[in-house]
Design a protein around this motif. Structure first.
Motif, PDB file in Angstrom:
ATOM      1  N   GLU A  95       0.829  -1.201   0.000  1.00 57.02           N
ATOM      2  CA  GLU A  95       0.000   0.000   0.000  1.00 57.02           C
ATOM      3  C   GLU A  95       0.867   1.256   0.000  1.00 57.02           C
ATOM      4  O   GLU A  95       0.551   2.233  -0.684  1.00 57.02           O
ATOM      5  CB  GLU A  95      -0.932  -0.011   1.218  1.00 57.02           C
ATOM      6  CG  GLU A  95      -2.000  -1.075   1.122  1.00 57.02           C
ATOM      7  CD  GLU A  95      -2.690  -1.347   2.448  1.00 57.02           C
ATOM      8  OE1 GLU A  95      -3.816  -1.839   2.409  1.00 57.02           O
ATOM      9  OE2 GLU A  95      -2.091  -1.067   3.508  1.00 57.02           O
ATOM     10  N   ALA A  96       1.956   1.229   0.750  1.00 56.17           N
ATOM     11  CA  ALA A  96       2.874   2.372   0.760  1.00 56.17           C
ATOM     12  C   ALA A  96       3.445   2.598  -0.637  1.00 56.17           C
ATOM     13  O   ALA A  96       3.504   3.737  -1.114  1.00 56.17           O
ATOM     14  CB  ALA A  96       4.004   2.143   1.770  1.00 56.17           C
ATOM     15  N   ARG A  97       3.859   1.525  -1.287  1.00 53.06           N
ATOM     16  CA  ARG A  97       4.383   1.651  -2.662  1.00 53.06           C
ATOM     17  C   ARG A  97       3.326   2.242  -3.595  1.00 53.06           C
ATOM     18  O   ARG A  97       3.627   3.105  -4.410  1.00 53.06           O
ATOM     19  CB  ARG A  97       4.807   0.279  -3.176  1.00 53.06           C
ATOM     20  CG  ARG A  97       6.089  -0.238  -2.607  1.00 53.06           C
ATOM     21  CD  ARG A  97       6.441  -1.578  -3.229  1.00 53.06           C
ATOM     22  NE  ARG A  97       7.749  -2.006  -2.811  1.00 53.06           N
ATOM     23  CZ  ARG A  97       8.005  -3.188  -2.256  1.00 53.06           C
ATOM     24  NH1 ARG A  97       7.039  -4.055  -2.057  1.00 53.06           N
ATOM     25  NH2 ARG A  97       9.237  -3.495  -1.903  1.00 53.06           N
ATOM     26  N   SER A  98       2.103   1.773  -3.467  1.00 53.85           N
ATOM     27  CA  SER A  98       1.022   2.272  -4.326  1.00 53.85           C
ATOM     28  C   SER A  98       0.779   3.754  -4.095  1.00 53.85           C
ATOM     29  O   SER A  98       0.611   4.519  -5.054  1.00 53.85           O
ATOM     30  CB  SER A  98      -0.264   1.473  -4.070  1.00 53.85           C
ATOM     31  OG  SER A  98      -0.074   0.114  -4.398  1.00 53.85           O
ATOM     32  N   LEU A  99       0.760   4.182  -2.834  1.00 52.31           N
ATOM     33  CA  LEU A  99       0.565   5.603  -2.540  1.00 52.31           C
ATOM     34  C   LEU A  99       1.709   6.450  -3.089  1.00 52.31           C
ATOM     35  O   LEU A  99       1.493   7.558  -3.579  1.00 52.31           O
ATOM     36  CB  LEU A  99       0.401   5.825  -1.034  1.00 52.31           C
ATOM     37  CG  LEU A  99      -0.948   5.430  -0.447  1.00 52.31           C
ATOM     38  CD1 LEU A  99      -0.926   5.553   1.068  1.00 52.31           C
ATOM     39  CD2 LEU A  99      -2.078   6.260  -1.036  1.00 52.31           C
ATOM     40  N   VAL A 100       2.922   5.924  -3.028  1.00 46.98           N
ATOM     41  CA  VAL A 100       4.081   6.637  -3.594  1.00 46.98           C
ATOM     42  C   VAL A 100       3.861   6.864  -5.088  1.00 46.98           C
ATOM     43  O   VAL A 100       4.052   7.976  -5.596  1.00 46.98           O
ATOM     44  CB  VAL A 100       5.390   5.864  -3.336  1.00 46.98           C
ATOM     45  CG1 VAL A 100       6.518   6.370  -4.225  1.00 46.98           C
ATOM     46  CG2 VAL A 100       5.783   5.965  -1.871  1.00 46.98           C
ATOM     47  N   LEU A 101       3.463   5.825  -5.806  1.00 46.55           N
ATOM     48  CA  LEU A 101       3.254   5.954  -7.254  1.00 46.55           C
ATOM     49  C   LEU A 101       2.119   6.925  -7.563  1.00 46.55           C
ATOM     50  O   LEU A 101       2.211   7.726  -8.500  1.00 46.55           O
ATOM     51  CB  LEU A 101       2.981   4.585  -7.872  1.00 46.55           C
ATOM     52  CG  LEU A 101       4.144   3.594  -7.815  1.00 46.55           C
ATOM     53  CD1 LEU A 101       3.722   2.243  -8.383  1.00 46.55           C
ATOM     54  CD2 LEU A 101       5.366   4.116  -8.548  1.00 46.55           C
ATOM     55  N   ILE A 102       1.058   6.878  -6.787  1.00 49.72           N
ATOM     56  CA  ILE A 102      -0.079   7.789  -6.994  1.00 49.72           C
ATOM     57  C   ILE A 102       0.342   9.229  -6.743  1.00 49.72           C
ATOM     58  O   ILE A 102       0.044  10.127  -7.533  1.00 49.72           O
ATOM     59  CB  ILE A 102      -1.267   7.379  -6.095  1.00 49.72           C
ATOM     60  CG1 ILE A 102      -1.891   6.076  -6.620  1.00 49.72           C
ATOM     61  CG2 ILE A 102      -2.318   8.493  -6.020  1.00 49.72           C
ATOM     62  CD1 ILE A 102      -2.864   5.420  -5.666  1.00 49.72           C
ATOM     63  N   ILE A 103       1.043   9.473  -5.645  1.00 49.52           N
ATOM     64  CA  ILE A 103       1.503  10.831  -5.326  1.00 49.52           C
ATOM     65  C   ILE A 103       2.372  11.379  -6.452  1.00 49.52           C
ATOM     66  O   ILE A 103       2.183  12.512  -6.909  1.00 49.52           O
ATOM     67  CB  ILE A 103       2.281  10.845  -3.987  1.00 49.52           C
ATOM     68  CG1 ILE A 103       1.322  10.672  -2.822  1.00 49.52           C
ATOM     69  CG2 ILE A 103       3.104  12.130  -3.839  1.00 49.52           C
ATOM     70  CD1 ILE A 103       1.999  10.385  -1.491  1.00 49.52           C
TER      71      ILE A 103
END
Length: 196
Positions: A95-103
């Protein structure tokens, strides 16, 4: 006449965000807090909301991780600094990786606005003027400060000077996160920040 070379950048990928070791519980708490603050800065500057974040998740094929408003809300609410005790208390590495990509995807889309705000901040600082006197920066600071105080759980209100420094630091960070390989920069910053 020779054809001009075009720079082709590979799309950001979760595989780019490697770990040397898995963060422990406290480090994940720090990562959650920092990701939520970066999203808060992005929201405050550009006015984006959950719809834009969910659209970014779809464009990045991250719907399995962040596919709806409830999931996104729970991830944001998992920030230990938030007032609400609702939402999930756990954020996993995926989830952290996904949020990084979204940001970083959203920061790329908002790059013109971010650059304009950073250039204005630099100009106002060089001229010895209060940055909040520029409309764009004043609106950003108001939005950031109001939303921070509305959402974050603090025994006493955060001093205005703290919020100004935090807002401008996050604004400058967004400039780098929206650039090429910004997702790697943010990931490394999170790993550094997690150990503080």
């Amino acid at each position: 006449m020779r054809p001009s070379l075009q720079t082709v950048t590979a799309p950001a990928s979760v595989q780019d965000l490697t770990l040397t070791r898995t963060p422990d519980g406290q480090q994940l708490e720090n990562i959650k807090s920092h990701l939520d603050l970066i999203l808060l800065a992005l929201e405050s500057l550009s006015g984006i909301g959950s719809e834009a974040m969910l659209l970014a998740a779809k464009e990045l094929n991250l719907e399995k991780v962040i596919g709806d408003r409830v999931t996104l809300w729970r991830l944001r609410q998992s920030n230990p600094l938030r007032k609400s005790s609702g939402g999930r208390k756990k954020l996993d590495v995926e989830e952290a990786r996904s949020l990084v990509l979204i940001i970083c995807h959203l920061a790329q889309q908002e790059q013109d606005n971010i650059r304009r705000a950073c250039a204005l901040l630099e100009q106002m600082t060089e001229q010895g003027k209060e940055p909040h006197r520029a409309a764009l920066l004043g609106d950003y600071l108001d939005n950031f400060s109001n939303t921070y105080q509305e959402r974050m759980d603090e025994e006493s209100p955060a001093p205005p000077e703290f919020l100004v420094r935090l807002a401008f630091k996050l604004l400058i960070d967004l400039l780098f996160y929206g650039a090429t390989n910004g997702h790697r920069r943010l990931w490394l910053a999170l790993m550094d920040h997690a150990t503080e």
